[in-house]
Design an enzyme around this catalytic site. Structure first.
Site, PDB file in Angstrom:
ATOM      1  N   SER A 281      -1.342   4.616   9.432  1.00 42.90           N
ATOM      2  CA  SER A 281      -1.440   3.715  10.596  1.00 42.90           C
ATOM      3  C   SER A 281      -1.936   4.517  11.791  1.00 42.90           C
ATOM      4  O   SER A 281      -1.861   5.765  11.788  1.00 42.90           O
ATOM      5  CB  SER A 281      -0.041   3.169  10.910  1.00 42.90           C
ATOM      6  OG  SER A 281      -0.027   2.498  12.149  1.00 42.90           O
TER       7      SER A 281
ATOM      8  N   TYR B  79       9.049   3.670  11.637  1.00 44.99           N
ATOM      9  CA  TYR B  79       7.690   3.361  11.163  1.00 44.99           C
ATOM     10  C   TYR B  79       6.753   4.538  11.437  1.00 44.99           C
ATOM     11  O   TYR B  79       6.025   4.995  10.545  1.00 44.99           O
ATOM     12  CB  TYR B  79       7.193   2.095  11.872  1.00 44.99           C
ATOM     13  CG  TYR B  79       5.840   1.606  11.396  1.00 44.99           C
ATOM     14  CD1 TYR B  79       5.714   0.906  10.201  1.00 44.99           C
ATOM     15  CD2 TYR B  79       4.693   1.817  12.160  1.00 44.99           C
ATOM     16  CE1 TYR B  79       4.478   0.452   9.766  1.00 44.99           C
ATOM     17  CE2 TYR B  79       3.454   1.367  11.731  1.00 44.99           C
ATOM     18  CZ  TYR B  79       3.347   0.673  10.542  1.00 44.99           C
ATOM     19  OH  TYR B  79       2.122   0.225  10.121  1.00 44.99           O
TER      20      TYR B  79
HETATM   21  N1  LIG Z   1      -1.756  -4.985  10.184  1.00 42.32           N
HETATM   22  C1  LIG Z   1      -1.841  -3.914  10.942  1.00 42.32           C
HETATM   23  O1  LIG Z   1      -2.184  -3.995  12.133  1.00 42.32           O
HETATM   24  C2  LIG Z   1      -1.524  -2.557  10.373  1.00 42.32           C
HETATM   25  C3  LIG Z   1      -1.768  -1.461  11.195  1.00 42.32           C
HETATM   26  C4  LIG Z   1      -1.499  -0.186  10.708  1.00 42.32           C
HETATM   27  C5  LIG Z   1      -1.019  -0.024   9.415  1.00 42.32           C
HETATM   28  N2  LIG Z   1      -0.794  -1.125   8.643  1.00 42.32           N
HETATM   29  C6  LIG Z   1      -0.268  -0.874   7.307  1.00 42.32           C
HETATM   30  O2  LIG Z   1      -1.036  -1.568   6.348  1.00 42.32           O
HETATM   31  C7  LIG Z   1      -0.225  -1.927   5.233  1.00 42.32           C
HETATM   32  C8  LIG Z   1      -0.379  -3.412   4.954  1.00 42.32           C
HETATM   33  O3  LIG Z   1       0.102  -4.133   6.083  1.00 42.32           O
HETATM   34  P1  LIG Z   1      -0.251  -5.657   6.393  1.00 42.32           P
HETATM   35  O4  LIG Z   1      -0.573  -5.741   7.827  1.00 42.32           O
HETATM   36  O5  LIG Z   1      -1.181  -6.191   5.367  1.00 42.32           O
HETATM   37  O6  LIG Z   1       1.219  -6.286   6.229  1.00 42.32           O
HETATM   38  P2  LIG Z   1       1.778  -7.471   5.339  1.00 42.32           P
HETATM   39  O7  LIG Z   1       3.202  -7.615   5.726  1.00 42.32           O
HETATM   40  O8  LIG Z   1       0.881  -8.648   5.469  1.00 42.32           O
HETATM   41  O9  LIG Z   1       1.641  -6.872   3.870  1.00 42.32           O
HETATM   42  C9  LIG Z   1       2.506  -5.865   3.405  1.00 42.32           C
HETATM   43  C10 LIG Z   1       2.907  -6.222   1.992  1.00 42.32           C
HETATM   44  O10 LIG Z   1       3.797  -5.211   1.510  1.00 42.32           O
HETATM   45  C11 LIG Z   1       4.769  -5.865   0.736  1.00 42.32           C
HETATM   46  N3  LIG Z   1       5.994  -5.064   0.597  1.00 42.32           N
HETATM   47  C12 LIG Z   1       6.938  -4.801   1.522  1.00 42.32           C
HETATM   48  N4  LIG Z   1       7.954  -4.102   0.979  1.00 42.32           N
HETATM   49  C13 LIG Z   1       7.636  -3.897  -0.335  1.00 42.32           C
HETATM   50  C14 LIG Z   1       8.263  -3.264  -1.421  1.00 42.32           C
HETATM   51  N5  LIG Z   1       9.474  -2.660  -1.292  1.00 42.32           N
HETATM   52  N6  LIG Z   1       7.646  -3.248  -2.628  1.00 42.32           N
HETATM   53  C15 LIG Z   1       6.430  -3.853  -2.762  1.00 42.32           C
HETATM   54  N7  LIG Z   1       5.794  -4.496  -1.789  1.00 42.32           N
HETATM   55  C16 LIG Z   1       6.389  -4.521  -0.580  1.00 42.32           C
HETATM   56  C17 LIG Z   1       5.049  -7.163   1.474  1.00 42.32           C
HETATM   57  O11 LIG Z   1       5.677  -8.117   0.636  1.00 42.32           O
HETATM   58  C18 LIG Z   1       3.646  -7.559   1.912  1.00 42.32           C
HETATM   59  O12 LIG Z   1       3.012  -8.413   0.984  1.00 42.32           O
HETATM   60  C19 LIG Z   1       1.199  -1.498   5.594  1.00 42.32           C
HETATM   61  O13 LIG Z   1       1.479  -0.239   5.021  1.00 42.32           O
HETATM   62  C20 LIG Z   1       1.144  -1.382   7.110  1.00 42.32           C
HETATM   63  O14 LIG Z   1       2.107  -0.499   7.618  1.00 42.32           O
HETATM   64  C21 LIG Z   1      -1.024  -2.372   9.088  1.00 42.32           C
END
Ligand SMILES: NC(=O)c1ccc[n+]([C@@H]2O[C@H](COP(=O)([O-])OP(=O)(O)OC[C@H]3O[C@@H](n4cnc5c(N)ncnc54)[C@H](O)[C@@H]3O)[C@@H](O)[C@H]2O)c1
Length: 257
Positions: free
Chosen positions: A142, A155
């Site tokens: 991230s 986080y």
């Molecule tokens: N969206 C953003 O702005 C952003 C920014 C930086 C980093 N990220 C990172 O990108 C990745 C995806 O995030 P996103 O925005 O698509 O979020 P999201 O919540 O839409 O998707 C994350 C997915 O991970 C799954 N998950 C959570 N705990 C789990 C577990 N124990 N086992 C299996 N699956 C699990 C959730 O069910 C969900 O489907 C994450 O690692 C997040 O930290 C996102």
């Protein structure tokens, strides 16, 4: 001429791909010819995402904190195609407490899902990739893994950890032909960020030099690049896909006056 962006003949596991960034990465990987194993704890959404991508995508229930689940996912991929060429450690949870009110239990839980699970995933696929003669691991960190972001103690710590683990993997596995890189999304519109009020479209994120939030596909493109042979000499990299957010503040100071 061979298309170095092609993922044809590759089997890729993408965790947390029922929705959000992972689902978009899965869509792009299938579009480039990969067979994709989508995993998540959200069964209904995961099945629907896989069904929407056709026969080259399969869904498996998978809690990334469970070593047994990882063994089952790897065994499934091997039974289906005999190989694992790519792993995208994408599953994660976000948090927003100040340090003072973050609890030890919650901190440990976030580290377990966002960091320890990445370690277990890497451990699971490394022997298989070695047997294949190589592979690509893409760990989703991230912008919070590149800078100190307020309200992200657990986080942020987990995402800095993912960045560090990626470097160790790259150094240890380079000669085995396994590339390990981290992707650092900025503020991207997904169910995760929508739940904390982030909106899609222009003008909605003035913190970034580009002045907007990102789209899931813009992160997905970076992921499929790193999975492909187009990135054949890229390992240990930390690829910020953040509209310039981690480059510097958007406040413009006049220097030298
Ligand atoms: N969206 C953003 O702005 C952003 C920014 C930086 C980093 N990220 C990172 O990108 C990745 C995806 O995030 P996103 O925005 O698509 O979020 P999201 O919540 O839409 O998707 C994350 C997915 O991970 C799954 N998950 C959570 N705990 C789990 C577990 N124990 N086992 C299996 N699956 C699990 C959730 O069910 C969900 O489907 C994450 O690692 C997040 O930290 C996102």
């Amino acid at each position: 001429m061979t298309d170095k962006n092609s993922l044809t003949g590759r089997t890729v596991i993408i965790t947390g791909a029922a929705r959000g960034l992972g689902a978009e990465a899965a869509r792009l990987a299938v579009a480039r010819g990969a067979d994709v194993v989508i995993t998540d704890v959200l069964d209904e959404e995961g099945e629907a995402t896989a069904a929407g991508l056709g026969p080259k995508a399969r869904f498996l229930h998978h809690d990334v904190t469970s070593q047994e689940d990882w063994q089952r996912v790897a065994a499934f991929a091997l039974a289906e195609s005999g190989r694992i060429d790519g792993l995208v450690n994408n599953a994660g949870v976000s948090t927003g407490q100040p340090l003072e009110t973050e609890t030890v239990e919650h901190f440990r839980k976030v580290i377990d899902i966002n960091l320890t699970a990445v370690f277990i995933g890497m451990k699971t696929v490394i022997p298989v990739m070695k047997e294949n003669g190589g592979g690509s691991i893409v760990n989703i960190s991230s912008a919070a893994g590149l800078m100190g972001l307020a309200l992200t103690s657990s986080y942020g710590a987990s995402k800095w950890g993912v960045r560090g683990l990626t470097k160790v993997g790259a150094v240890e596995l380079g000669t085995a032909g396994i590339r390990v890189n981290s992707v650092h999304p900025g503020m991207v519109y997904t169910p995760m960020t929508a739940s904390v009020g982030i909106q899609q479209g222009e003008g909605n994120y003035p913190n970034t030099p580009m002045g907007r939030v990102g789209e899931a596909g813009e992160i997905g493109e970076a992921i499929v690049f790193l999975l492909s042979d187009a990135a054949s000499y890229v390992t240990g990299a930390e690829l910020a896909v953040d509209g310039g957010w981690t480059t510097g503040p958007t406040v413009k100071y006049v220097m030298g006056q």
